[in-house]
Write a protein that holds these residues in place. Structure first.
Motif, PDB file in Angstrom:
ATOM      1  N   PHE A   1      -0.490 -79.462 -41.813  1.00  0.00           N
ATOM      2  CA  PHE A   1      -0.659 -79.339 -40.371  1.00  0.00           C
ATOM      3  C   PHE A   1       0.340 -80.292 -39.726  1.00  0.00           C
ATOM      4  O   PHE A   1       0.363 -81.479 -40.024  1.00  0.00           O
ATOM      5  CB  PHE A   1      -2.086 -79.731 -39.977  1.00  0.00           C
ATOM      6  N   LYS A   2       1.184 -79.773 -38.820  1.00  0.00           N
ATOM      7  CA  LYS A   2       2.161 -80.621 -38.142  1.00  0.00           C
ATOM      8  C   LYS A   2       2.224 -80.256 -36.665  1.00  0.00           C
ATOM      9  O   LYS A   2       2.240 -79.068 -36.312  1.00  0.00           O
ATOM     10  CB  LYS A   2       3.563 -80.445 -38.756  1.00  0.00           C
ATOM     11  N   SER A   3       2.258 -81.264 -35.837  1.00  0.00           N
ATOM     12  CA  SER A   3       2.437 -81.035 -34.396  1.00  0.00           C
ATOM     13  C   SER A   3       3.160 -82.222 -33.799  1.00  0.00           C
ATOM     14  O   SER A   3       3.225 -83.304 -34.397  1.00  0.00           O
ATOM     15  CB  SER A   3       1.080 -80.839 -33.708  1.00  0.00           C
ATOM     16  N   ILE A   4       3.696 -82.010 -32.621  1.00  0.00           N
ATOM     17  CA  ILE A   4       4.337 -83.093 -31.886  1.00  0.00           C
ATOM     18  C   ILE A   4       3.761 -83.097 -30.471  1.00  0.00           C
ATOM     19  O   ILE A   4       3.576 -82.034 -29.860  1.00  0.00           O
ATOM     20  CB  ILE A   4       5.878 -82.925 -31.868  1.00  0.00           C
ATOM     21  N   SER A   5       3.441 -84.279 -29.972  1.00  0.00           N
ATOM     22  CA  SER A   5       2.820 -84.409 -28.652  1.00  0.00           C
ATOM     23  C   SER A   5       3.558 -85.441 -27.808  1.00  0.00           C
ATOM     24  O   SER A   5       3.938 -86.508 -28.310  1.00  0.00           O
ATOM     25  CB  SER A   5       1.352 -84.825 -28.792  1.00  0.00           C
ATOM     26  N   ILE A   6       3.740 -85.101 -26.541  1.00  0.00           N
ATOM     27  CA  ILE A   6       4.401 -85.996 -25.584  1.00  0.00           C
ATOM     28  C   ILE A   6       3.363 -86.383 -24.538  1.00  0.00           C
ATOM     29  O   ILE A   6       2.838 -85.520 -23.831  1.00  0.00           O
ATOM     30  CB  ILE A   6       5.619 -85.315 -24.922  1.00  0.00           C
ATOM     31  N   TYR A   7       3.064 -87.679 -24.451  1.00  0.00           N
ATOM     32  CA  TYR A   7       2.038 -88.178 -23.530  1.00  0.00           C
ATOM     33  C   TYR A   7       2.694 -88.592 -22.213  1.00  0.00           C
ATOM     34  O   TYR A   7       3.535 -89.495 -22.184  1.00  0.00           O
ATOM     35  CB  TYR A   7       1.303 -89.361 -24.157  1.00  0.00           C
ATOM     36  N   LEU A   8       2.302 -87.912 -21.144  1.00  0.00           N
ATOM     37  CA  LEU A   8       2.885 -88.153 -19.824  1.00  0.00           C
ATOM     38  C   LEU A   8       1.907 -89.000 -19.006  1.00  0.00           C
ATOM     39  O   LEU A   8       1.002 -88.484 -18.362  1.00  0.00           O
ATOM     40  CB  LEU A   8       3.182 -86.816 -19.136  1.00  0.00           C
ATOM     41  N   ASP A   9       2.103 -90.297 -19.047  1.00  0.00           N
ATOM     42  CA  ASP A   9       1.169 -91.218 -18.406  1.00  0.00           C
ATOM     43  C   ASP A   9       1.397 -91.272 -16.895  1.00  0.00           C
ATOM     44  O   ASP A   9       2.438 -90.838 -16.378  1.00  0.00           O
ATOM     45  CB  ASP A   9       1.314 -92.616 -19.008  1.00  0.00           C
ATOM     46  N   GLN A  10       0.418 -91.820 -16.198  1.00  0.00           N
ATOM     47  CA  GLN A  10       0.468 -91.858 -14.739  1.00  0.00           C
ATOM     48  C   GLN A  10       1.618 -92.709 -14.217  1.00  0.00           C
ATOM     49  O   GLN A  10       2.232 -92.383 -13.198  1.00  0.00           O
ATOM     50  CB  GLN A  10      -0.866 -92.385 -14.200  1.00  0.00           C
TER      51      GLN A  10
ATOM     52  N   GLU B   1      -4.549 -89.020 -20.584  1.00  0.00           N
ATOM     53  CA  GLU B   1      -3.274 -88.693 -19.944  1.00  0.00           C
ATOM     54  C   GLU B   1      -2.897 -87.246 -20.268  1.00  0.00           C
ATOM     55  O   GLU B   1      -3.348 -86.680 -21.262  1.00  0.00           O
ATOM     56  CB  GLU B   1      -2.160 -89.624 -20.441  1.00  0.00           C
ATOM     57  N   HIS B   2      -2.053 -86.648 -19.416  1.00  0.00           N
ATOM     58  CA  HIS B   2      -1.542 -85.311 -19.691  1.00  0.00           C
ATOM     59  C   HIS B   2      -0.766 -85.322 -21.019  1.00  0.00           C
ATOM     60  O   HIS B   2      -0.064 -86.292 -21.331  1.00  0.00           O
ATOM     61  CB  HIS B   2      -0.591 -84.858 -18.589  1.00  0.00           C
ATOM     62  N   VAL B   3      -0.880 -84.217 -21.776  1.00  0.00           N
ATOM     63  CA  VAL B   3      -0.185 -84.133 -23.060  1.00  0.00           C
ATOM     64  C   VAL B   3       0.499 -82.772 -23.192  1.00  0.00           C
ATOM     65  O   VAL B   3      -0.140 -81.729 -23.076  1.00  0.00           O
ATOM     66  CB  VAL B   3      -1.154 -84.308 -24.260  1.00  0.00           C
ATOM     67  N   LEU B   4       1.796 -82.799 -23.450  1.00  0.00           N
ATOM     68  CA  LEU B   4       2.555 -81.600 -23.789  1.00  0.00           C
ATOM     69  C   LEU B   4       2.685 -81.570 -25.303  1.00  0.00           C
ATOM     70  O   LEU B   4       3.123 -82.556 -25.907  1.00  0.00           O
ATOM     71  CB  LEU B   4       3.940 -81.644 -23.143  1.00  0.00           C
ATOM     72  N   SER B   5       2.295 -80.461 -25.942  1.00  0.00           N
ATOM     73  CA  SER B   5       2.303 -80.403 -27.405  1.00  0.00           C
ATOM     74  C   SER B   5       2.951 -79.116 -27.907  1.00  0.00           C
ATOM     75  O   SER B   5       2.918 -78.083 -27.244  1.00  0.00           O
ATOM     76  CB  SER B   5       0.874 -80.492 -27.955  1.00  0.00           C
ATOM     77  N   TYR B   6       3.489 -79.235 -29.107  1.00  0.00           N
ATOM     78  CA  TYR B   6       4.073 -78.077 -29.796  1.00  0.00           C
ATOM     79  C   TYR B   6       3.503 -78.027 -31.208  1.00  0.00           C
ATOM     80  O   TYR B   6       3.458 -79.047 -31.916  1.00  0.00           O
ATOM     81  CB  TYR B   6       5.593 -78.195 -29.851  1.00  0.00           C
ATOM     82  N   GLN B   7       3.047 -76.847 -31.622  1.00  0.00           N
ATOM     83  CA  GLN B   7       2.458 -76.677 -32.946  1.00  0.00           C
ATOM     84  C   GLN B   7       3.546 -76.283 -33.938  1.00  0.00           C
ATOM     85  O   GLN B   7       4.060 -75.164 -33.893  1.00  0.00           O
ATOM     86  CB  GLN B   7       1.356 -75.611 -32.904  1.00  0.00           C
ATOM     87  N   ILE B   8       3.899 -77.207 -34.822  1.00  0.00           N
ATOM     88  CA  ILE B   8       4.959 -76.956 -35.786  1.00  0.00           C
ATOM     89  C   ILE B   8       4.457 -76.073 -36.925  1.00  0.00           C
ATOM     90  O   ILE B   8       5.107 -75.098 -37.319  1.00  0.00           O
ATOM     91  CB  ILE B   8       5.507 -78.290 -36.335  1.00  0.00           C
TER      92      ILE B   8
END
Length: 268
Positions: free
Chosen positions: A78-87, A30-37
């Protein structure tokens, strides 16, 4: 958190990692929007490498093969946050807001997004939710997913051609695809799907082209690549086994010695 831990609420995931580095393979469904903390993430789609540093945004497209290497900062996490944008979420959004499904888009597997106040504010609004546990306030989570799509469209309008492309992989040149992607350690069903075939058709087409089973060919091709990197490029076996698609060093060493009669560490 423990040495390596990821917490997930619905389709929003927080990743925290303490060790020196962490590598792996990933099929992106799935598409993923991520931010590297904090820390640095290195991504490689087999064509180019992407370096995601602290404070950066990225968008990874669905149905792609990507290798990753997580590098915590010195004496840090290492820290990140990811938002999974499903179909399902995106189809509902397209119906609600009148977006038509776009024509299929190729291009890079990872898009490096320009930092923007809207994107930053959105990420800031997610931070409190890492303390929640599913299924707490699921409706609020669904609203945050919808907000993510709205923010992406506001900051990067051209992304509508990616977000609302609901097509599945079509039948493509199997030989060319496998020669380019053999080093990704994924199941055969993933290779079949990405070449637009059922698993049975993939195996049948594969043997017609290569005159060998996919599993045997993958092992041979990965060993050939590993032997070249060790002998000609002077790389260490500990570097090579992940790079060429093996799951662990012991399996790689056993297969290499069986094929070449010598341990990879003893290649002259």
């Amino acid at each position: 958190m423990s040495q390596a831990e990821e917490t997930t609420l619905s389709q929003i995931a927080y990743s925290c990692y303490f060790a020196r580095s962490r590598e792996g393979e990933q099929f992106v469904p799935e598409h993923v929007l991520s931010y590297q903390i904090s820390g640095t993430l290195y991504l490689n789609d087999g064509i180019r490498e992407y370096v995601c540093k602290e404070g950066s945004f990225r968008f990874t497209k669905r149905n792609r093969l990507v290798k990753f290497n997580k590098q915590p900062p010195e004496n840090g996490e290492f820290k990140s946050i990811s938002i999974y944008l499903d179909q399902h979420t995106l189809r509902n959004f397209s119906l609600e807001f009148g977006y038509d499904a776009a024509a299929h888009q190729n291009g890079n597997a990872v898009l490096e997004l320009r930092s923007d106040r809207l994107l930053t504010s959105y990420i800031d609004s997610l931070m409190p939710y890492q303390e929640f546990q599913p299924p707490t306030n699921q409706q609020l989570m669904l609203l945050k997913l919808k907000e993510a799509v709205l923010v992406l469209l506001q900051t990067n309008p051209e992304m509508k051609h990616i977000l609302f492309d609901f097509s599945e992989p079509g039948k493509i040149d199997l030989e060319g695809f496998m020669q380019q992607n053999f080093h990704f350690n994924v199941q055969l069903k993933r290779f079949a799907y990405l070449t637009g075939r059922s698993l049975a058709t993939f195996k049948r087409d594969f043997e017609k082209i290569f005159h060998i089973s996919p599993s045997r060919w993958l092992l041979q091709r990965r060993l050939e690549a590993a032997h070249y990197l060790i002998k000609e490029k002077g790389k260490a076996p500990s570097e090579v086994y992940l790079e060429t698609g093996f799951e662990d060093l012991s399996h790689f060493s056993f297969a290499f010695k069986k094929a070449y009669g010598v341990a990879p560490s003893r290649v002259a």
